[in-house]
Design an enzyme around this catalytic site. Structure first.
Site, PDB file in Angstrom:
ATOM      1  N   TYR A 168       0.607  -0.793  -0.238  1.00  0.00           N
ATOM      2  CA  TYR A 168       0.046  -0.376  -0.009  1.00  0.00           C
ATOM      3  C   TYR A 168       0.740   1.430   0.266  1.00  0.00           C
ATOM      4  O   TYR A 168       1.236   2.099  -0.741  1.00  0.00           O
ATOM      5  CB  TYR A 168      -1.548   0.434   1.217  1.00  0.00           C
ATOM      6  N   LYS A 172       0.813   4.300  -3.236  1.00  0.00           N
ATOM      7  CA  LYS A 172       0.380   5.775  -2.976  1.00  0.00           C
ATOM      8  C   LYS A 172       1.594   6.129  -3.002  1.00  0.00           C
ATOM      9  O   LYS A 172       1.742   7.486  -3.927  1.00  0.00           O
ATOM     10  CB  LYS A 172       0.332   5.462  -1.353  1.00  0.00           C
TER      11      LYS A 172
HETATM   12  N1  LIG Z   1      -9.198   6.147   5.608  1.00  0.00           N
HETATM   13  C1  LIG Z   1      -8.082   6.088   5.573  1.00  0.00           C
HETATM   14  O1  LIG Z   1      -7.861   6.505   6.820  1.00  0.00           O
HETATM   15  C2  LIG Z   1      -7.252   7.051   4.258  1.00  0.00           C
HETATM   16  C3  LIG Z   1      -5.664   7.623   4.501  1.00  0.00           C
HETATM   17  C4  LIG Z   1      -5.306   7.609   3.877  1.00  0.00           C
HETATM   18  C5  LIG Z   1      -5.686   7.570   2.488  1.00  0.00           C
HETATM   19  N2  LIG Z   1      -6.760   6.831   1.980  1.00  0.00           N
HETATM   20  C6  LIG Z   1      -7.250   6.444   0.986  1.00  0.00           C
HETATM   21  O2  LIG Z   1      -8.127   7.326   0.372  1.00  0.00           O
HETATM   22  C7  LIG Z   1      -9.647   6.622  -0.030  1.00  0.00           C
HETATM   23  C8  LIG Z   1     -10.865   6.166   0.095  1.00  0.00           C
HETATM   24  O3  LIG Z   1     -10.435   5.505   1.194  1.00  0.00           O
HETATM   25  P1  LIG Z   1     -11.400   4.558   1.709  1.00  0.00           P
HETATM   26  O4  LIG Z   1     -11.411   4.156   3.526  1.00  0.00           O
HETATM   27  O5  LIG Z   1     -12.709   5.610   2.092  1.00  0.00           O
HETATM   28  O6  LIG Z   1     -11.802   3.628   1.399  1.00  0.00           O
HETATM   29  P2  LIG Z   1     -12.798   1.895   1.199  1.00  0.00           P
HETATM   30  O7  LIG Z   1     -14.405   2.783   2.106  1.00  0.00           O
HETATM   31  O8  LIG Z   1     -12.092   1.191   1.236  1.00  0.00           O
HETATM   32  O9  LIG Z   1     -13.427   2.437  -0.975  1.00  0.00           O
HETATM   33  C9  LIG Z   1     -12.237   1.950  -1.702  1.00  0.00           C
HETATM   34  C10 LIG Z   1     -12.894   2.547  -3.009  1.00  0.00           C
HETATM   35  O10 LIG Z   1     -12.141   1.730  -3.990  1.00  0.00           O
HETATM   36  C11 LIG Z   1     -12.759   0.976  -5.016  1.00  0.00           C
HETATM   37  N3  LIG Z   1     -12.285  -0.187  -5.567  1.00  0.00           N
HETATM   38  C12 LIG Z   1     -10.763  -1.198  -4.555  1.00  0.00           C
HETATM   39  N4  LIG Z   1     -10.791  -1.722  -4.877  1.00  0.00           N
HETATM   40  C13 LIG Z   1     -11.790  -2.041  -6.889  1.00  0.00           C
HETATM   41  C14 LIG Z   1     -11.451  -2.209  -8.218  1.00  0.00           C
HETATM   42  N5  LIG Z   1     -11.034  -3.226  -8.181  1.00  0.00           N
HETATM   43  N6  LIG Z   1     -12.293  -1.973  -8.923  1.00  0.00           N
HETATM   44  C15 LIG Z   1     -13.230  -0.893  -8.301  1.00  0.00           C
HETATM   45  N7  LIG Z   1     -13.594  -0.564  -7.657  1.00  0.00           N
HETATM   46  C16 LIG Z   1     -12.316  -0.888  -6.973  1.00  0.00           C
HETATM   47  C17 LIG Z   1     -14.402   0.110  -3.807  1.00  0.00           C
HETATM   48  O11 LIG Z   1     -15.635   0.045  -4.478  1.00  0.00           O
HETATM   49  P3  LIG Z   1     -16.257  -1.272  -4.038  1.00  0.00           P
HETATM   50  O12 LIG Z   1     -16.751  -1.343  -2.494  1.00  0.00           O
HETATM   51  O13 LIG Z   1     -17.786  -0.477  -4.665  1.00  0.00           O
HETATM   52  O14 LIG Z   1     -16.270  -2.574  -3.942  1.00  0.00           O
HETATM   53  C18 LIG Z   1     -14.563   1.741  -3.065  1.00  0.00           C
HETATM   54  O15 LIG Z   1     -15.663   2.439  -3.066  1.00  0.00           O
HETATM   55  C19 LIG Z   1      -8.318   5.145  -0.682  1.00  0.00           C
HETATM   56  O16 LIG Z   1      -7.417   5.791  -2.253  1.00  0.00           O
HETATM   57  C20 LIG Z   1      -7.504   5.238   0.569  1.00  0.00           C
HETATM   58  O17 LIG Z   1      -6.315   4.352   0.037  1.00  0.00           O
HETATM   59  C21 LIG Z   1      -7.768   7.168   2.528  1.00  0.00           C
END
Ligand SMILES: NC(=O)c1ccc[n+]([C@@H]2O[C@H](COP(=O)([O-])OP(=O)(O)OC[C@H]3O[C@@H](n4cnc5c(N)ncnc54)[C@H](OP(=O)(O)O)[C@@H]3O)[C@@H](O)[C@H]2O)c1
Length: 263
Positions: A168, A172
């Site tokens: 990861y 990133k």
């Molecule tokens: N939350 C944190 O603390 C944090 C910190 C730093 C960065 N981020 C970044 O912020 C972003 C959103 O995070 P989040 O916490 O909201 O994550 P999340 O709820 O897991 O959302 C991830 C999204 O990516 C989609 N996805 C994953 N694999 C896929 C694939 N093979 N094809 C199509 N869609 C796919 C999922 O679709 P489905 O669910 O419909 O399958 C979901 O809509 C990510 O880039 C993450 O790395 C998060």
């Protein structure tokens, strides 16, 4: 894509056609809402969670938003998602590369089979889908002659390390570097490209960690004593997609509540 820079019209502040990948929940949902509240039209993309994505769609202000499902883990899937989004919206002005996976694989306790499979999955979704959607959207923007904005969701983990999720962190870091290369390459087309590097923020995916034994330690990472919110990240992305943020092209914007200061 035309390689000769031509005059692009001023980039609009509203009424734009926006593709948000991974908008079924979490940050993607907050992003879709922020753009819709701004008067933009959004392609709400999802991978597997159609019902949640429909809830995102139903919650958006304004009209003309569309739902686009599709697996981004292969080039044909990414093309299908970009094509259907552009067809439904009538083009693409803004792409937000938000979809990602973040699955544990601590090096000391993960079998080689699992390790190699998980690396493959992180590279495929986090990096290659970002590269593929960026290429597809950039060609649309160039053909439209409108200029555009691409914003990548990166991570603080690219700088601080992710000991239990090394693929990861590495993907990133690669996303940040990809954004910087594309910022230089696409500027002549009036396309600005930037990334955000968030620290921990509250979404459904990490709710069990924030609510569990490590919750207090996560909140203590920031001197504000809390995790971030998806709305705080979405507000920064909305700005990076705005007309005045052309000069932020190539930026990697830290959004981590002073939990990690890099030089
Ligand atoms: N939350 C944190 O603390 C944090 C910190 C730093 C960065 N981020 C970044 O912020 C972003 C959103 O995070 P989040 O916490 O909201 O994550 P999340 O709820 O897991 O959302 C991830 C999204 O990516 C989609 N996805 C994953 N694999 C896929 C694939 N093979 N094809 C199509 N869609 C796919 C999922 O679709 P489905 O669910 O419909 O399958 C979901 O809509 C990510 O880039 C993450 O790395 C998060």
């Amino acid at each position: 894509m035309s390689t000769t820079p031509g005059p692009t019209p001023p980039f609009p502040a509203t009424g734009r056609r926006v593709l948000v990948s991974g908008a079924s929940r979490g940050l993607g949902r907050a992003l879709a809402r922020a753009f819709a509240d701004n008067g933009d039209r959004v392609a709400v993309h999802f991978g597997s969670r159609e019902q949640e994505a429909r809830a995102t769609l139903d919650s958006l202000a304004g009209d003309g938003h569309v739902l686009v499902g599709g697996d981004l883990s292969d080039p044909a899937g990414a093309k299908d998602v970009a094509d259907r989004s552009a067809d439904a919206l009538g083009g693409i002005d803004v792409l937000v590369n938000n979809a990602a996976v973040n699955l544990p694989h601590p090096p000391a306790t993960t079998s080689y089979e699992d390790w190699s499979a998980l690396w493959q999955r992180h590279v495929t979704v986090n990096l290659l889908a970002t590269a593929n959607l960026s290429h597809l959207a950039a060609h649309r923007m160039a053909d439209q002659g409108t200029g555009g904005r691409i914003v990548n969701i990166g991570s603080r983990g690219a700088f601080r390390g992710e000991p239990d999720h090394p693929a990861y962190g590495a993907t990133k870091a690669a996303v940040h570097a990809l954004g910087q290369s594309l910022a230089v390459a696409l500027a002549p087309q009036g396309i600005a490209v930037a990334s955000v590097a968030p620290g921990f923020f509250a979404t459904e995916r990490v709710a069990h960690r924030l609510g569990g034994a490590e919750g207090a330690a996560i909140r203590a990472q920031s001197p504000f004593g809390r995790a971030g919110t998806a709305e705080e990240i979405a507000a920064a992305v909305l700005w990076l997609a705005s007309p005045l943020a052309e000069w932020a092209s190539g930026a990697v914007l830290d959004l981590n509540g002073a939990s990690h200061l890099r030089t």
